[in-house]
Write an enzyme that holds these catalytic residues in place. Structure first.
Site, PDB file in Angstrom:
ATOM      1  N   HIS A 113       0.899  -1.362   0.124  1.00 43.43           N
ATOM      2  CA  HIS A 113      -0.272   0.411  -0.139  1.00 43.43           C
ATOM      3  C   HIS A 113       1.123   1.466   0.065  1.00 43.43           C
ATOM      4  CE1 HIS A 113      -3.399   2.376   1.009  1.00 43.43           C
ATOM      5  NE2 HIS A 113      -2.571   3.041   1.790  1.00 43.43           N
ATOM      6  N   GLU A 114       1.549   1.192   0.956  1.00 47.16           N
ATOM      7  CA  GLU A 114       2.470   2.341   1.144  1.00 47.16           C
ATOM      8  C   GLU A 114       3.363   2.582  -0.194  1.00 47.16           C
ATOM      9  OE1 GLU A 114       1.797   4.835   3.352  1.00 47.16           O
ATOM     10  OE2 GLU A 114       0.487   3.363   4.168  1.00 47.16           O
ATOM     11  N   HIS A 148       2.088   5.017  -2.851  1.00 48.04           N
ATOM     12  CA  HIS A 148       1.882   5.957  -2.799  1.00 48.04           C
ATOM     13  C   HIS A 148       3.350   6.480  -3.632  1.00 48.04           C
ATOM     14  CE1 HIS A 148      -1.728   6.243  -0.894  1.00 48.04           C
ATOM     15  NE2 HIS A 148      -1.320   5.832   0.276  1.00 48.04           N
TER      16      HIS A 148
END
Length: 454
Positions: free
Chosen positions: A22-23, A26
């Site tokens: 997920h990170e 980003h």
């Protein structure tokens, strides 16, 4: 290695992998769009490991693995030198900011697609969706189902395994539909059965959906011989072993496995004597079944043991769903889409009170399932990773301030309004979002403890 330690390690791996995915979404998109990343952290709290890369980004693995964050250069969080102002997140066009925020949840969906693709290429084992006589007076009985029906498709969607049928029924029940189920009967004729799920009860538990609509998976008549025992379960505590034949239970002759299961269910938490035959030698054991609730809310006993199924019979009831690379990717896209919609529908039903809030799970339940999946093999563990990744993606897209979906909501408002929301409004939203998250986390942990203590 103990079950508890396996569960803890499996939870750390599960959350570590999915939070990193997920990170990194980003992080990767922010870097590609020219935004300076100050810190990439997996976990919160005290750093266990950290280093600074050549790009100036600080990479951290922290002690509490329940989340992570990507800290970007931002004029709202501190002074930014004029020569780097163009690399600040808040200076980026709104389209770039939306792309950076969306990248996290989309990475979770992409991970699920990759995981399901790999599973479909390796082959996903399952049980054939073969049915027994339905419960008299049930929705299934009214729909014309009969013993020996093999479910082929639900509303035209193929259902090669029993678990696929369960998920489709859960999904259709949420929509409250009358569904058409294609089956082949005992004479190999194609038939269409009807199942009316309008005004159906809460069918959010896939493990109980069959019994709640009156469908019964086909069960062969098996001798009362232990096939496997669950570690730490009542069967293992009593000393039962694979290969043990159950002869008597409280002086009652045990006819077959179904009869044996009925006896166990009648003794929740109550000790009774069992006479077994082990390698030609008879002996007596004391068994105290654990307690759980059935679909009607009644207490029943269970011992954590399954029957010994002959290899030829097991093979006849087993199916492996396997595709080539292109078809596997296509099937994975469909599976990810279906599971995302199912998660959204479940959340929607909980929000309006049509599904129990007991369905919310926290880290303790995830740890338990992760431990079970890890010991069950790579396919089971990949399946869990894909499911949790989809859940993270969906939850992060909810329009709750603090979550990615909350930021997207702000940017959409800015897009139509022509200017950002005031800092005061955003701060209020952040506080509301934090309260909502804390309430959800508290409820999830409450449910976890209830399951453990129940």
């Amino acid at each position: 290695m103990s079950d508890s330690l396996i569960s803890v390690l499996a939870l750390i791996v599960t959350l570590g992998v999915l939070i990193t995915v997920h990170e990194f979404g980003h992080f990767w998109v922010a870097r590609r769009l020219g935004v300076k990343v100050l810190k990439f952290s997996i976990g919160f709290g005290r750093p266990l490991w950290q280093r600074r890369g050549r790009d100036g980004t600080e990479y951290v693995i922290a002690a509490l693995p329940l989340g992570g964050y990507v800290k970007m250069l931002d004029e709202r969080e501190g002074e930014v030198s004029p020569n780097e102002a163009h690399r600040a997140f808040d200076r980026q066009p709104i389209g770039s900011r939306i792309a950076i925020v969306l990248a996290g949840p989309l990475s979770n969906f992409l991970f699920a697609i990759l995981a399901y693709s790999l599973m479909f290429m390796i082959g996903i084992p399952g049980a054939k969706p073969l049915l027994d006589d339905p419960v008299p007076g049930s929705r299934a009985a009214a729909g014309g189902f009969g013993k020996g029906d093999l479910v082929v498709a639900i509303d035209g969607k193929p259902t090669p395994t029993l678990s696929a049928v369960m998920l489709e029924l859960v999904d259709r029940a949420m929509a409250g539909e009358v569904i058409q189920i294609k089956v082949t009967d005992t004479e190999d004729r194609t038939r269409t059965r009807t199942l009316d799920l309008r005004n159906a009860p809460d069918l959010s538990d896939a493990a109980q959906v069959f019994s709640q609509v009156g469908l019964i998976p086909w069960q062969p008549v098996l001798p009362a011989v232990i096939g496997q025992v669950t570690r730490g379960g009542a069967a293992e505590r009593a000393g039962l072993q694979p290969g043990d034949q159950i002869l008597l239970a409280e002086s009652e002759r045990v006819k077959d496995w179904r009869h044996w299961r009925d006896i166990i269910e009648r003794h929740p938490g109550k000790p009774f004597s069992v006479r077994i035959d082990r390698n030609g030698t008879e002996q007596v054991l004391e068994l105290i079944p654990d307690l759980r609730d059935n679909q009607r809310g009644a207490h029943v006993g269970f011992i954590g043991a399954i029957a010994d199924v002959p290899d030829d019979l097991a093979q006849s009831l087993r199916v492996v769903v396997r595709y080539g690379p292109l078809d596997a990717v296509s099937a994975a896209l469909g599976k990810t889409w279906d599971m995302s919609l199912l998660t959204l529908r479940m959340l929607g039903r909980m929000l309006v009170g049509r599904a129990s809030l007991d369905n919310l799970s926290g880290p303790l339940t995830i740890a338990q399932f992760a431990g079970q999946a890890a010991t069950a093999g790579p396919i089971a563990f990949l399946s869990l990773l894909a499911l949790v990744s989809i859940s993270l993606g969906v939850l992060n897209l909810l329009p709750v301030p603090v979550l990615d979906g909350g930021h997207l909501l702000y940017y959409l408002i800015e897009l139509f309004k022509g200017s950002p929301l005031s800092e005061a409004v955003q701060n209020v939203g952040q506080r509301v979002g934090i309260v909502v998250l804390l309430l959800l986390m508290g409820l999830a942990l409450f449910n976890d403890f209830n399951r453990l203590l129940g």
